[in-house]
Motif scaffolding. Structure first.
Motif, PDB file in Angstrom:
ATOM      1  N   CYS A 158      12.303 -19.010 -10.705  1.00 49.03           N
ATOM      2  CA  CYS A 158      11.475 -18.830  -9.593  1.00 49.03           C
ATOM      3  C   CYS A 158      10.613 -17.442  -9.890  1.00 49.03           C
ATOM      4  CB  CYS A 158      11.893 -18.185  -8.345  1.00 49.03           C
ATOM      5  SG  CYS A 158      13.094 -19.692  -7.596  1.00 49.03           S
ATOM      6  N   PRO A 159       9.227 -17.269  -9.192  1.00 52.14           N
ATOM      7  CA  PRO A 159       8.565 -15.986  -9.394  1.00 52.14           C
ATOM      8  C   PRO A 159       9.480 -14.824  -9.185  1.00 52.14           C
ATOM      9  CG  PRO A 159       7.406 -17.328  -8.013  1.00 52.14           C
ATOM     10  CD  PRO A 159       8.894 -18.202  -8.210  1.00 52.14           C
TER      11      PRO A 159
ATOM     12  N   PHE B 115      -0.398  -9.769  -5.736  1.00 56.43           N
ATOM     13  CA  PHE B 115       0.510 -10.162  -4.747  1.00 56.43           C
ATOM     14  C   PHE B 115       0.196 -11.271  -3.928  1.00 56.43           C
ATOM     15  CE2 PHE B 115       2.344  -9.764  -0.699  1.00 56.43           C
ATOM     16  CZ  PHE B 115       3.913  -9.497  -0.829  1.00 56.43           C
ATOM     17  N   LEU B 116       0.950 -12.472  -3.971  1.00 62.69           N
ATOM     18  CA  LEU B 116       0.381 -13.631  -3.361  1.00 62.69           C
ATOM     19  C   LEU B 116       1.212 -13.969  -2.145  1.00 62.69           C
ATOM     20  CD1 LEU B 116      -0.287 -15.435  -6.482  1.00 62.69           C
ATOM     21  CD2 LEU B 116      -1.751 -14.438  -5.257  1.00 62.69           C
ATOM     22  N   GLY B 117       1.912 -13.056  -1.488  1.00 60.62           N
ATOM     23  CA  GLY B 117       2.793 -13.309  -0.367  1.00 60.62           C
ATOM     24  C   GLY B 117       3.679 -14.525  -0.633  1.00 60.62           C
TER      25      GLY B 117
ATOM     26  N   VAL C 119       1.049 -10.105 -13.741  1.00 57.45           N
ATOM     27  CA  VAL C 119       2.347 -10.543 -13.079  1.00 57.45           C
ATOM     28  C   VAL C 119       2.023 -10.995 -11.575  1.00 57.45           C
ATOM     29  CG1 VAL C 119       4.356  -9.530 -12.258  1.00 57.45           C
ATOM     30  CG2 VAL C 119       3.357  -8.793 -14.354  1.00 57.45           C
ATOM     31  N   LEU C 120       2.604 -12.143 -11.482  1.00 54.32           N
ATOM     32  CA  LEU C 120       2.082 -13.072 -10.188  1.00 54.32           C
ATOM     33  C   LEU C 120       3.435 -12.977  -9.504  1.00 54.32           C
ATOM     34  CD1 LEU C 120      -0.089 -14.095 -11.881  1.00 54.32           C
ATOM     35  CD2 LEU C 120       0.108 -16.116 -10.630  1.00 54.32           C
ATOM     36  N   ASP C 121       3.585 -12.294  -7.924  1.00 49.84           N
ATOM     37  CA  ASP C 121       4.522 -11.996  -7.428  1.00 49.84           C
ATOM     38  C   ASP C 121       4.121 -12.323  -5.927  1.00 49.84           C
ATOM     39  OD1 ASP C 121       7.118 -11.325  -6.682  1.00 49.84           O
ATOM     40  OD2 ASP C 121       7.201  -9.296  -7.406  1.00 49.84           O
ATOM     41  N   GLY C 122       5.189 -12.204  -4.984  1.00 48.55           N
ATOM     42  CA  GLY C 122       5.044 -12.460  -3.638  1.00 48.55           C
ATOM     43  C   GLY C 122       6.298 -11.819  -2.976  1.00 48.55           C
TER      44      GLY C 122
END
Length: 206
Positions: A196-197, A139-141, A162-165
């Protein structure tokens, strides 16, 4: 007049390409500016004339760069040996990158009293998932300076990610980067409808 001095100091700081990062430094330079100024007040016209300051002497420590901080952290994680990174910016973007490195089990030694200095133990190459049999969610904000570099770097290693925010991150286009990585042979996708993510990665090296 002290408020006016501080306001004028801010204008001077911006016009000369530097900022004053701390309240203590601001107070010191504001007092210096105040001592160097002369004021002439015209009661009849209700005007205050301030004589321009020719120069101000002082020492200012510039805050770190958000983009450079996260790039340095990631490069240190990919490098061999220990890398000491100094003058990190204290911001959400940097905290999310540091959190991602923790989740990836990249050793990062921090100084409790100084968050601007860390020592990163590099992996001497691509970063692999610490949980190869499971998908690792990062989780990358709203940290674009963490999302984009990590999306590319993790494609070089092995593992599922999985890269999300936050919702705003899911509105920030990343399709061009994903398309480029796919052309290099990476198994990586974003949301097709938006470009987009979240970004999904099934990495097996490049």
């Amino acid at each position: 007049m002290k408020t006016l001095a501080a306001a004028l100091l801010s204008v001077i700081s911006v016009s000369n390409g530097f900022t004053v990062p701390s309240h203590r430094q601001s107070s010191y330079l504001a007092k210096t500016a105040l001592n160097a100024m002369s004021f002439e007040k015209d009661e009849a016209k209700n005007q205050l004339t301030v004589t321009p300051i020719k120069s101000i002497d002082g020492t200012v420590t510039l805050p770190g760069s958000k983009s450079l901080s996260n790039r340095c952290l990631l490069l240190a994680a990919l490098s061999e040996g220990n890398t000491k990174v100094e003058n990190l910016l204290e911001s959400d973007d940097i905290r999310y990158m540091l959190g991602a490195l923790d989740d990836l089990k990249v050793p990062v030694d921090k100084i409790p009293d100084d968050p601007t200095i860390v020592t990163v133990t590099g992996q001497a190459g691509p970063i692999n998932s610490p949980t190869p049999d499971e998908t690792l969610e990062l989780f990358l904000g709203n940290a674009g300076t963490a999302m984009r570099p990590l999306a590319a770097a993790l494609c070089m290693g092995e593992g599922k990610f999985v890269l999300d925010g936050v919702e705003r991150m899911r509105e920030r286009p990343i399709a061009d980067l994903i398309d480029g990585l796919v052309q290099l042979g990476a198994k990586v996708t974003c949301v097709p409808e938006t470009g987009c993510p979240p970004v999904t990665i099934d990495a097996n090296g490049l």
